[in-house]
Design a protein around this motif. Structure first.
Motif, mmCIF file in Angstrom:
data_model
loop_
_atom_site.group_PDB
_atom_site.id
_atom_site.type_symbol
_atom_site.label_atom_id
_atom_site.label_comp_id
_atom_site.label_asym_id
_atom_site.label_seq_id
_atom_site.Cartn_x
_atom_site.Cartn_y
_atom_site.Cartn_z
ATOM 1 N N MET A 1 1.198 -1.324 0.609
ATOM 2 C CA MET A 1 -0.298 -0.422 -0.159
ATOM 3 C C MET A 1 0.853 1.457 0.044
ATOM 4 N N LEU A 2 0.524 2.172 -1.018
ATOM 5 C CA LEU A 2 0.968 3.275 -0.473
ATOM 6 C C LEU A 2 -0.007 4.571 -0.454
ATOM 7 N N GLN A 3 0.544 5.787 0.639
ATOM 8 C CA GLN A 3 -0.434 6.780 1.062
ATOM 9 C C GLN A 3 -0.294 7.702 -0.057
ATOM 10 N N ALA A 4 -0.968 8.890 -0.100
ATOM 11 C CA ALA A 4 -1.346 9.778 -1.052
ATOM 12 C C ALA A 4 -0.814 11.095 -0.202
ATOM 13 N N PRO A 5 -0.990 12.009 -0.645
ATOM 14 C CA PRO A 5 -0.788 13.408 0.058
ATOM 15 C C PRO A 5 -2.026 13.486 0.916
ATOM 16 N N GLY A 6 -2.861 13.243 0.480
ATOM 17 C CA GLY A 6 -4.343 13.676 2.126
ATOM 18 C C GLY A 6 -4.465 12.195 2.450
ATOM 19 N N GLY A 7 -3.335 11.431 2.371
ATOM 20 C CA GLY A 7 -3.898 10.352 3.637
ATOM 21 C C GLY A 7 -4.166 9.298 3.534
ATOM 22 N N GLN A 8 -5.141 9.482 2.442
ATOM 23 C CA GLN A 8 -6.081 8.012 1.698
ATOM 24 C C GLN A 8 -4.682 7.220 1.217
ATOM 25 N N LEU A 9 -5.072 5.696 1.628
ATOM 26 C CA LEU A 9 -3.678 4.705 1.061
ATOM 27 C C LEU A 9 -4.478 4.312 0.172
ATOM 28 N N SER A 10 -3.573 3.646 -0.993
ATOM 29 C CA SER A 10 -4.135 2.653 -2.048
ATOM 30 C C SER A 10 -3.196 0.838 -2.289
ATOM 31 N N ILE A 11 -3.800 0.560 -3.074
ATOM 32 C CA ILE A 11 -3.343 -0.878 -2.959
ATOM 33 C C ILE A 11 -2.545 -1.148 -3.875
ATOM 34 N N VAL A 12 -1.183 -1.371 -4.338
ATOM 35 C CA VAL A 12 -0.407 -1.275 -5.313
ATOM 36 C C VAL A 12 0.076 -2.751 -4.622
ATOM 37 N N GLN A 13 -0.224 -3.527 -6.867
ATOM 38 C CA GLN A 13 0.813 -4.531 -6.373
ATOM 39 C C GLN A 13 2.306 -4.158 -7.881
ATOM 40 N N TYR A 14 2.826 -5.862 -7.529
ATOM 41 C CA TYR A 14 3.980 -5.735 -8.481
ATOM 42 C C TYR A 14 4.426 -6.616 -9.114
ATOM 43 N N VAL A 15 3.883 -7.111 -10.156
ATOM 44 C CA VAL A 15 3.988 -8.460 -11.036
ATOM 45 C C VAL A 15 5.287 -8.935 -12.078
ATOM 46 N N GLY A 16 5.596 -9.657 -12.113
ATOM 47 C CA GLY A 16 6.615 -9.569 -13.073
ATOM 48 C C GLY A 16 5.740 -11.215 -13.715
ATOM 49 N N LEU A 17 5.727 -11.358 -15.049
ATOM 50 C CA LEU A 17 5.636 -12.000 -15.513
ATOM 51 C C LEU A 17 6.603 -12.997 -15.562
ATOM 52 N N PHE A 18 7.605 -13.012 -16.751
ATOM 53 C CA PHE A 18 7.932 -14.050 -17.079
ATOM 54 C C PHE A 18 9.623 -13.647 -16.843
ATOM 55 N N GLU A 19 10.466 -14.948 -16.507
ATOM 56 C CA GLU A 19 11.889 -14.296 -16.327
ATOM 57 C C GLU A 19 12.509 -14.170 -17.725
ATOM 58 N N HIS A 20 13.291 -13.124 -17.503
ATOM 59 C CA HIS A 20 13.783 -12.321 -18.143
ATOM 60 C C HIS A 20 14.775 -13.584 -19.076
ATOM 61 N N THR A 21 15.125 -14.407 -19.361
ATOM 62 C CA THR A 21 15.228 -15.426 -20.722
ATOM 63 C C THR A 21 15.114 -16.321 -21.715
ATOM 64 N N GLY A 22 15.709 -16.739 -22.520
ATOM 65 C CA GLY A 22 14.740 -17.361 -23.624
ATOM 66 C C GLY A 22 14.140 -16.768 -24.557
ATOM 67 N N SER A 23 13.204 -17.107 -24.719
ATOM 68 C CA SER A 23 12.435 -16.832 -25.813
ATOM 69 C C SER A 23 11.598 -15.551 -25.602
ATOM 70 N N ILE A 24 11.348 -15.092 -24.413
ATOM 71 C CA ILE A 24 10.628 -13.732 -23.595
ATOM 72 C C ILE A 24 11.950 -13.306 -24.268
ATOM 73 N N ARG A 25 12.413 -12.605 -23.593
ATOM 74 C CA ARG A 25 14.094 -11.769 -23.677
ATOM 75 C C ARG A 25 14.142 -12.059 -24.777
ATOM 76 N N GLN A 26 14.496 -12.761 -25.886
ATOM 77 C CA GLN A 26 14.652 -12.099 -27.110
ATOM 78 C C GLN A 26 13.252 -11.802 -27.689
#
Length: 167
Positions: A1-26
């Motif tokens: 969660m991150l807090q905005a200047p006004g104090g409200q909290l926002s839900i934040v997610q971080y997702v890396g889908l595939f490892e940066h190797t092989g055909s994805i990297r290429q």
């Protein structure tokens, strides 16, 4: 969660889908450096398959590259992927972020990448659920800066999604 200047909290997610190797990297390298723009559609299709069943968002946006990179390539690879992904998912896409500085991440060392870019969000996003698309996540600094800008702009929920992540 991150807090905005006004104090409200926002839900934040971080997702890396595939490892940066092989055909994805290429595929990402060919998209970025060999002008194979059709690969943005393929990468978006892989994302859609991997994210199937996720709750829909209100808007899809992207982590904008530097103006220098955009001019040199003639396009922003993350924008292309985001536009294709949004079309496949039936969700609106929009440019919601602009860079406030021009620091580049590619080719920089880890310490330099941790000094992240700065972004400003478009106004009028209060209460929205936004997905931010990027091609590669290394330290996560770029996506974190995107999320912070969106939260400052009033976004209630942010999911930052990188096609690939570097170990």
């Amino acid at each position: 969660m991150l807090q905005a200047p006004g104090g409200q909290l926002s839900i934040v997610q971080y997702v890396g889908l595939f490892e940066h190797t092989g055909s994805i990297r290429q595929g990402i390298l060919q998209l970025k450096y060999q002008d194979k723009k059709h690969l943005a559609h393929s990468l978006a299709t892989l994302m859609a398959s991997e994210l199937h069943g996720q709750e829909k968002c209100d808007l899809v946006t992207w982590a904008p590259t530097t103006m220098h990179r955009r001019q040199k390539r003639g396009f922003d690879q993350s924008e292309l992927i985001a536009r294709h992904y949004a079309a496949q998912m039936g969700v609106r896409h929009a440019r919601l972020l602009r860079r406030d500085n021009e620091g580049r991440q590619t080719g920089s060392g880890r310490e330099e990448r941790l000094v992240r870019p700065s972004f400003v969000a478009r106004p009028g996003l209060e209460g929205k659920h936004v997905w931010v698309i990027d091609d590669v996540m290394t330290t996560g600094a770029t996506l974190r800066a995107c999320a912070e800008a969106l939260v400052r702009g009033g976004v209630a929920r942010v999911m930052c999604i990188a096609v690939s992540w570097v170990r």
